[in-house]
Structures are given as C-alpha cells and as structure tokens.
Design a protein around this motif. Structure first.
Motif, PDB file in Angstrom:
ATOM      1  N   UNK A   1       0.874  -1.205   0.449  1.00 45.18           N
ATOM      2  CA  UNK A   1      -0.149  -0.123   0.011  1.00 45.18           C
ATOM      3  C   UNK A   1       0.325   1.179   0.033  1.00 45.18           C
ATOM      4  N   UNK A   2       0.435   2.108  -1.091  1.00 46.26           N
ATOM      5  CA  UNK A   2       1.250   3.307  -0.673  1.00 46.26           C
ATOM      6  C   UNK A   2       1.164   4.432  -0.566  1.00 46.26           C
ATOM      7  N   UNK A   3       1.410   5.477   0.267  1.00 47.04           N
ATOM      8  CA  UNK A   3       0.959   6.542   1.294  1.00 47.04           C
ATOM      9  C   UNK A   3       0.917   7.863   0.201  1.00 47.04           C
ATOM     10  N   UNK A   4       0.453   8.556   0.132  1.00 48.48           N
ATOM     11  CA  UNK A   4       0.864  10.217   0.325  1.00 48.48           C
ATOM     12  C   UNK A   4       0.730  11.106   0.925  1.00 48.48           C
ATOM     13  N   UNK A   5       0.841  12.048   1.250  1.00 50.28           N
ATOM     14  CA  UNK A   5       0.325  12.817   2.394  1.00 50.28           C
ATOM     15  C   UNK A   5      -1.351  12.756   2.610  1.00 50.28           C
ATOM     16  N   UNK A   6      -1.801  11.282   3.257  1.00 49.97           N
ATOM     17  CA  UNK A   6      -2.556  10.379   4.225  1.00 49.97           C
ATOM     18  C   UNK A   6      -3.409  10.001   2.563  1.00 49.97           C
ATOM     19  N   UNK A   7      -3.149   9.764   1.242  1.00 57.81           N
ATOM     20  CA  UNK A   7      -3.621   9.505   0.631  1.00 57.81           C
ATOM     21  C   UNK A   7      -3.315   8.344   0.143  1.00 57.81           C
ATOM     22  N   UNK A   8      -3.796   7.158  -0.146  1.00 57.46           N
ATOM     23  CA  UNK A   8      -3.143   6.210  -1.035  1.00 57.46           C
ATOM     24  C   UNK A   8      -3.379   6.968  -2.432  1.00 57.46           C
ATOM     25  N   UNK A   9      -2.267   5.948  -2.913  1.00 58.02           N
ATOM     26  CA  UNK A   9      -1.722   6.500  -3.972  1.00 58.02           C
ATOM     27  C   UNK A   9      -1.704   5.174  -5.062  1.00 58.02           C
ATOM     28  N   UNK A  10      -1.754   4.404  -4.892  1.00 58.40           N
ATOM     29  CA  UNK A  10      -1.272   3.161  -5.475  1.00 58.40           C
ATOM     30  C   UNK A  10      -1.337   1.775  -4.361  1.00 58.40           C
ATOM     31  N   UNK A  11      -2.008   0.664  -4.588  1.00 57.35           N
ATOM     32  CA  UNK A  11      -1.510  -0.851  -4.050  1.00 57.35           C
ATOM     33  C   UNK A  11      -1.880  -1.737  -5.317  1.00 57.35           C
ATOM     34  N   UNK A  12      -1.251  -3.073  -4.169  1.00 54.82           N
ATOM     35  CA  UNK A  12      -0.837  -4.310  -5.653  1.00 54.82           C
ATOM     36  C   UNK A  12       0.266  -4.764  -4.623  1.00 54.82           C
TER      37      UNK A  12
END
Length: 260
Positions: A221-232
């Motif tokens: 799970x990739x997070x940036x500034x409180x958002x999930x920007x990508x997962x896989x």
C-alpha cells in the motif's frame, strides 16, 4: 475464503497543535480500503507524514477513525471493546528500548498481558512466558533479565514476544528494524518470516526500507499525504509502478542499491 482483516473506507481527521504563535495544522487520512489474508504480509510505504503510522494506530485501536469500519474474520471490530483488539491485533514498535519498562523483569513484562487479558493460572502464565521466549529464540532464563542487560536485537525479540504472547491473528509492525544494525536486522527479519510461516499470522509492515519490503511483503500500500496513491502485489509495484510518486520511491531505492 473470507479475508482475515477487512478495512473499509477508514478515514481520520486530526488537528495538530503547533504552539502559541503557529496556526493548528489539520491532518486528514482519506478513506482507506484493503484486505489482508491469513499468512499474508502487507507493507505500507511512503514518506514521513504520509499517514502510515496513523493507519497503524487505527488498526490496533490506539486511535478511533472518523468514519469507516474494520472487520476481523467478517466481524466488525468495536472501538469500545479493547480486549477484542488486544487479543487479536498486536503491535511491535520501532524503538523497543523505549517500549520496555526498565524497572521490571522481562518475565513481568510478558506476564502482564496474560494477567490482564486471560484467565490463566500463575503456573499456566509462567509456562506461556517460557514457551514464548523460546519461540523468539530466547532462553527461559531471560525472564529474570532487565532491559539494560539485553542487546538491541534481544530487546526487539522481547518486543515481538510481547506482541505474540496473546496468540494474536495479526501483527502490526511500525518500522521494527529501523534501529537495528544490518546483521541484527537480517536475523530479526528471518525470525519474523519464520514466525509468520509457523503461526499463520497476518502481518502489516510499515517501513521506509524498500529492500526489506520487497523481501518480505506479498502486497504493498503506497501512501502520500494521507492518501493511498497505489496498491497491488509487490512485484507489480516494483516492476510496473503506476503513479509518479511510487516510481520515484522505487527509483530512489534502486539508485541506492547501485551505489552500494
């Protein structure tokens, strides 16, 4: 087969007080949704301030989400049911030295969760403490030691033992290897992977170390500034990142490897 853990649209809003002469800062964790299966490792990555540790606290019940729900084996977790969470989702912290009370023995540290959360007799608790020490590669005699008598690697093993002692289904680890030197880090990674195989644990691993992430995780799970920007899946994230942010993280990791 239903997932072990289901996180559905969990969000969180937190006001950070910055002092008398600075305006309060609002941190918002946008709705997060993911699933975790038994025996699976999910890594959560991102820069400082991305929301990784906040998400970890929400999972273990240290913070209450603003909205959304978390399910364990299909059953909704209630935030006022602390015991339900303590028994099933346990946490390993980054700085094991700070999380271990220096004034009591390791045996007492491990016995406290059993005393508070189980109906085991003193003899049964003693047996469980010794069994768990062996499980993490320590000796039963270590129950009589104090924190200052241990190496950094041993302290982290005790932190892992404390997380395991209630037979949880999920371990959440927030940068558990960051304070360890490379050789001890490698031993601890191998220990955690063995424990996961033997016990069938679900494992959520928060880290900046993409080398370890690639080695131990099934999904990311990739997070940036409180958002999930990508997962896989891990291989897909590393080989075919979709977002520019993920690509930047992967390229930075690969550049570091090429220098070494």
């Amino acid at each position: 087969m239903s997932p072990l853990l289901s996180v559905e649209d969990v969000s969180f809003t937190h006001i950070v007080e910055n002092g008398w002469f600075q305006r309060p800062r609002k941190f918002v964790l946008s709705p997060v949704t993911f699933e975790l299966n038994a025996g699976e490792t999910m890594a959560i990555i991102g820069e400082n301030g991305s929301g990784k540790s906040i998400l970890a606290k929400l999972l273990v019940g240290a913070e209450t989400p603003t909205s959304g729900a978390i399910y364990l084996n299909g059953q909704k977790l209630k935030y006022n049911n602390i015991k339900q969470r303590c028994l099933n989702i346990r946490m390993v912290f980054q700085h094991s030295n700070e999380s271990l009370n220096p004034g009591i023995t390791l045996g007492t540290i491990l016995d406290e969760p059993l005393k508070l959360n189980t109906q085991l007799s003193p003899e049964e608790r003693q047996e469980k403490v010794e069994q768990t020490l062996r499980l993490v590669g320590m000796l039963p005699e270590h129950q009589y030691f104090y924190r200052h008598m241990l190496s950094d690697g041993q302290k982290q093993r005790i932190a892992i033992a404390r997380a395991l002692i209630l037979n949880p289904q999920i371990i959440v680890a927030d940068e558990p290897f960051a304070a360890l030197d490379p050789s001890v880090r490698s031993q601890t990674v191998n220990l955690i992977m063995k424990l996961q195989r033997d016990l069938g644990l679900g494992f959520i691993f928060i880290s900046h170390n993409l080398g370890i992430v690639r080695h131990i995780s099934d999904r990311i799970l990739v997070m940036q500034e409180g958002n999930v920007v990508e997962s896989g899946k891990t291989d897909v994230i590393f080989n075919w990142p979709k977002s520019e942010y993920t690509e930047k993280l992967v390229q930075s990791h690969q550049a570091m490897l090429s220098k070494n």
